[in-house]
Scaffold this motif. Sequence first.
Motif, PDB file in Angstrom:
ATOM      1  N   PRO A 114      39.664  35.795  -7.092  1.00 27.44           N
ATOM      2  CA  PRO A 114      40.251  34.634  -7.790  1.00 27.44           C
ATOM      3  C   PRO A 114      39.533  34.312  -9.098  1.00 27.44           C
ATOM      4  N   LEU A 115      38.207  34.432  -9.107  1.00 35.74           N
ATOM      5  CA  LEU A 115      37.458  34.112 -10.319  1.00 35.74           C
ATOM      6  C   LEU A 115      37.728  35.134 -11.419  1.00 35.74           C
ATOM      7  N   GLY A 116      37.821  36.411 -11.067  1.00 38.10           N
ATOM      8  CA  GLY A 116      38.127  37.436 -12.056  1.00 38.10           C
ATOM      9  C   GLY A 116      39.501  37.257 -12.658  1.00 38.10           C
ATOM     10  N   VAL A 117      40.492  36.902 -11.818  1.00 34.88           N
ATOM     11  CA  VAL A 117      41.850  36.650 -12.314  1.00 34.88           C
ATOM     12  C   VAL A 117      41.863  35.436 -13.237  1.00 34.88           C
ATOM     13  N   TYR A 118      41.158  34.388 -12.840  1.00 32.20           N
ATOM     14  CA  TYR A 118      41.113  33.163 -13.653  1.00 32.20           C
ATOM     15  C   TYR A 118      40.497  33.437 -15.023  1.00 32.20           C
ATOM     16  N   LEU A 119      39.385  34.160 -15.054  1.00 33.25           N
ATOM     17  CA  LEU A 119      38.721  34.439 -16.328  1.00 33.25           C
ATOM     18  C   LEU A 119      39.568  35.348 -17.206  1.00 33.25           C
ATOM     19  N   ALA A 120      40.314  36.281 -16.597  1.00 34.81           N
ATOM     20  CA  ALA A 120      41.208  37.146 -17.389  1.00 34.81           C
ATOM     21  C   ALA A 120      42.331  36.322 -18.009  1.00 34.81           C
ATOM     22  N   LYS A 121      42.868  35.354 -17.270  1.00 37.41           N
ATOM     23  CA  LYS A 121      43.936  34.500 -17.800  1.00 37.41           C
ATOM     24  C   LYS A 121      43.430  33.587 -18.909  1.00 37.41           C
ATOM     25  N   HIS A 122      42.130  33.261 -18.868  1.00 39.45           N
ATOM     26  CA  HIS A 122      41.553  32.345 -19.853  1.00 39.45           C
ATOM     27  C   HIS A 122      40.482  33.069 -20.679  1.00 39.45           C
ATOM     28  N   ALA A 123      40.756  34.332 -20.990  1.00 44.18           N
ATOM     29  CA  ALA A 123      39.791  35.133 -21.769  1.00 44.18           C
ATOM     30  C   ALA A 123      39.534  34.481 -23.125  1.00 44.18           C
ATOM     31  N   GLY A 124      38.250  34.394 -23.500  1.00 42.25           N
ATOM     32  CA  GLY A 124      37.871  33.804 -24.775  1.00 42.25           C
ATOM     33  C   GLY A 124      37.614  32.317 -24.726  1.00 42.25           C
ATOM     34  N   ARG A 218      62.158  41.575 -19.575  1.00 41.54           N
ATOM     35  CA  ARG A 218      63.140  41.318 -18.518  1.00 41.54           C
ATOM     36  C   ARG A 218      63.162  39.853 -18.075  1.00 41.54           C
ATOM     37  N   GLY A 219      62.406  39.022 -18.777  1.00 39.01           N
ATOM     38  CA  GLY A 219      62.452  37.588 -18.503  1.00 39.01           C
ATOM     39  C   GLY A 219      61.383  37.087 -17.565  1.00 39.01           C
ATOM     40  N   ASN A 220      60.414  37.922 -17.162  1.00 40.23           N
ATOM     41  CA  ASN A 220      59.334  37.488 -16.292  1.00 40.23           C
ATOM     42  C   ASN A 220      58.337  36.619 -17.067  1.00 40.23           C
ATOM     43  N   ASN A 221      57.828  35.589 -16.410  1.00 42.57           N
ATOM     44  CA  ASN A 221      56.801  34.779 -17.058  1.00 42.57           C
ATOM     45  C   ASN A 221      55.417  35.391 -16.833  1.00 42.57           C
ATOM     46  N   THR A 222      54.391  34.760 -17.401  1.00 41.09           N
ATOM     47  CA  THR A 222      53.041  35.323 -17.351  1.00 41.09           C
ATOM     48  C   THR A 222      52.528  35.466 -15.922  1.00 41.09           C
ATOM     49  N   THR A 223      52.769  34.448 -15.101  1.00 44.64           N
ATOM     50  CA  THR A 223      52.294  34.493 -13.713  1.00 44.64           C
ATOM     51  C   THR A 223      52.962  35.618 -12.936  1.00 44.64           C
ATOM     52  N   GLU A 224      54.281  35.790 -13.107  1.00 46.70           N
ATOM     53  CA  GLU A 224      55.011  36.849 -12.409  1.00 46.70           C
ATOM     54  C   GLU A 224      54.535  38.228 -12.836  1.00 46.70           C
ATOM     55  N   VAL A 225      54.327  38.403 -14.132  1.00 47.15           N
ATOM     56  CA  VAL A 225      53.849  39.695 -14.626  1.00 47.15           C
ATOM     57  C   VAL A 225      52.458  39.994 -14.090  1.00 47.15           C
ATOM     58  N   LEU A 226      51.609  38.974 -14.070  1.00 47.43           N
ATOM     59  CA  LEU A 226      50.227  39.178 -13.622  1.00 47.43           C
ATOM     60  C   LEU A 226      50.171  39.581 -12.153  1.00 47.43           C
ATOM     61  N   TYR A 227      50.861  38.829 -11.296  1.00 46.96           N
ATOM     62  CA  TYR A 227      50.718  39.045  -9.859  1.00 46.96           C
ATOM     63  C   TYR A 227      51.633  40.135  -9.309  1.00 46.96           C
TER      64      TYR A 227
END
Length: 325
Positions: A114-124, A218-227
């Motif tokens: 979970p922490l790795g995913v969170y940091l990737a989503k909020h990189a920088g 194809r219309g996927n949002n960021t969360t859908e593409v990520l997971y």
Amino acid sequence: MRYFVKKFFSMAATLILVSFLVFAAFEVIPGDVAVSMLGTNATESSVAALREELGLNRPFLTRFFEWIGSCLSGDFGESYSYHMPVWEMISEKIPITMTMALMSFLITVAVSIPLGVYLAKHAGSKVDKGMYMTNQVVMAVPSFFMGIIFTYFFGLVLRWFVPGGFVSYDKSLTGFLGYLIFPSIAIALPKIAMTVKLLRSSILTESKKDYVRTAYSRGNNTTEVLYRHVLKNAMIPVITFLGMTFTDMVAGSIVVEQVFNIPGLGRILLTSISNRDYPVVEIIILFIALLIMVVNFAVDILYRYLDPRIREQQSGRKESGKEEK
């Protein structure tokens, strides 16, 4: 099925090779088991008699094949120092070390992914930059030193646990698991930092590939593409690392046991090495080697499930082999 059969024979051959190398290593190590058992003041006749009793005067290969045969039949030999069956000595220690390693592994997975995913989503972000510095510090601290810090701070200062107050699992399962929490965290922390860094980097790398742009189109949002897309591919190198991490945690447990005074495999291994109790040391090393191979096999299975390209490559090799025939 052919893949599993091939893997089984490969593991068996590797285990035999490891057992030979372990047996041979103790053959060339300086020192005499009989002298170690009887003391330096022992007479030559008593040393010779003990060597004859232990079978140390017989040829190396004869003793090795007899040892292998005994192990295959479930007889792991007798301890030189304690004069009791080896399996009886270590069977009570294995659950302690394995429980601590498994707890460390579960803590690593539960925190790092979970922490790795969170940091990737909020990189920088500021949080990402702060965690980067924290990760660098935590990765540099060995598990045994982390254990010393935990013992002092949580044990002696805060008194959240009693250092040295180990509770056996056959007396109180709750007390047993409670005592292993801090050693497990001490082992897990450096691995958490490494896993977070690897997963973050893997997600960011996957996010730049063409299939991600296609998924967005194809219309996927960021969360859908990520997971649904990115995370599955990003986890492939992480799974390999976690597989190696688990075996490292077993070794780390053996070391950290000394800091927290836990009577697991670590204590008996170090004692047996110092006493030249080779039957005990050999079985423990073989157990660790077998564990490493089983974990690697499990990682290979997960690889095949997560990455269809591996299955396609293997099936392609089979088809090309049939065509050549």
